[in-house]
Design a protein around this motif. Sequence first.
Motif, PDB file in Angstrom:
ATOM      1  N   THR A  74      35.572  42.356  42.331  1.00 31.96           N
ATOM      2  CA  THR A  74      36.579  43.350  42.645  1.00 31.96           C
ATOM      3  C   THR A  74      37.072  43.964  41.344  1.00 31.96           C
ATOM      4  O   THR A  74      37.317  43.241  40.375  1.00 31.96           O
ATOM      5  N   ILE A  90      34.839  56.536  42.782  1.00 31.49           N
ATOM      6  CA  ILE A  90      33.996  55.358  42.608  1.00 31.49           C
ATOM      7  C   ILE A  90      32.583  55.743  42.991  1.00 31.49           C
ATOM      8  O   ILE A  90      32.351  56.367  44.026  1.00 31.49           O
ATOM      9  N   GLU A  97      33.048  58.333  45.914  1.00 31.77           N
ATOM     10  CA  GLU A  97      34.094  58.110  46.900  1.00 31.77           C
ATOM     11  C   GLU A  97      35.450  58.225  46.209  1.00 31.77           C
ATOM     12  O   GLU A  97      35.659  57.614  45.157  1.00 31.77           O
ATOM     13  N   LEU A  99      39.085  57.546  44.928  1.00 32.75           N
ATOM     14  CA  LEU A  99      39.977  56.399  44.790  1.00 32.75           C
ATOM     15  C   LEU A  99      41.408  56.859  44.541  1.00 32.75           C
ATOM     16  O   LEU A  99      42.352  56.326  45.106  1.00 32.75           O
ATOM     17  N   CYS A 115      42.440  49.098  43.653  1.00 31.61           N
ATOM     18  CA  CYS A 115      41.350  48.122  43.620  1.00 31.61           C
ATOM     19  C   CYS A 115      40.218  48.552  44.548  1.00 31.61           C
ATOM     20  O   CYS A 115      40.444  49.225  45.558  1.00 31.61           O
ATOM     21  N   PHE A 116      39.009  48.152  44.199  1.00 33.59           N
ATOM     22  CA  PHE A 116      37.859  48.446  45.061  1.00 33.59           C
ATOM     23  C   PHE A 116      36.815  47.355  44.886  1.00 33.59           C
ATOM     24  O   PHE A 116      36.733  46.699  43.848  1.00 33.59           O
ATOM     25  N   ARG A 117      36.028  47.172  45.940  1.00 32.30           N
ATOM     26  CA  ARG A 117      34.939  46.202  45.895  1.00 32.30           C
ATOM     27  C   ARG A 117      33.819  46.720  45.009  1.00 32.30           C
ATOM     28  O   ARG A 117      33.532  47.916  44.984  1.00 32.30           O
ATOM     29  N   GLY A 162      43.286  50.273  48.099  1.00 37.13           N
ATOM     30  CA  GLY A 162      41.919  49.795  47.983  1.00 37.13           C
ATOM     31  C   GLY A 162      41.634  48.519  48.727  1.00 37.13           C
ATOM     32  O   GLY A 162      40.544  48.323  49.226  1.00 37.13           O
TER      33      GLY A 162
END
Length: 293
Positions: A74, A90, A97, A99, A115-117, A162
């Motif tokens: 993450t 992202i 995409e 964010l 936050c993002f995967r 996120g």
Amino acid sequence: MRPNVIFVMFILQLQLSAADLCNWTGSRFAAALDSRIVLQVRLRCTEGSVRWIYPGQALRVVLEPNLSSARRTTVCLKPSPSFRGASVFIERAGRLEPLLTEGGGPGGPGQQVFCFRADGPHRPAIYLQSSPQSDGAWSRRTMGFRYQLVGNMSAPTGGHSGLQATCRPCNDTELLMAVCNSDFVVRGSIKNVSSDSERQTSVVEVSAARVYWQRGGVFEQQASLSGSPRSWRGHIHTLLRCHVKPGDGEFLFTGSQHFGEAWLGCAPRYKDFLSVYQAAWAARRNACDFPLD
């Protein structure tokens, strides 16, 4: 420009090498004022910062850390307080995409963590698109962000974008893993809880009788005037919607540290933790050894 159109510009990107493998500071002039060129930076740490002076049209940041643990999948970003006039995307499978859109969220982007995967075969890539400035204001701007790669189960989410988190208590398996993998593990009591409605978070003031370990200096030892054992004090952030309230009794606080702040993970009553740990130890199911008092 639409994200799928912008991505074609990577063909003309300029490769930049960072002398500091964790942090980067640069400007649009590295692209020789060619608006078609996307600056690219590669960073190789699990945390650091990016500072873009006189931002141009686009910047691509690729995170290529040497990870000893596969659980750090993450990525969390904390934009600088001066982050204005840009959008953050992202990169996933050749597509962008959104964010963070220009203007940010409540309280400004500098007050939030996004936050993002980052699961999958490709390295995490962050794409910044600077907005055109007709009044020449671009020449006075500086924007940037701090980044951290964290474990999926410990990323902060309250008032953050996120990821979604729940406020349910940890089950026995999660608790046993938390005492092994958390950035901090302390035993103590709740002295006070204050709320920040703008960030949608609560701050828990903790008086700790024992700090088993901590990655940063969130908990500090207090001076003792009577010669009695010195206690520790610290503050832990959590979601406002979890409705944490002051209460009697002793708890075992675990969690993660992000951008200098402690975030609450599992927090059972200490006597309940002892029961779970002792049962796991007898059955040889404990993930690590924990010092019992």
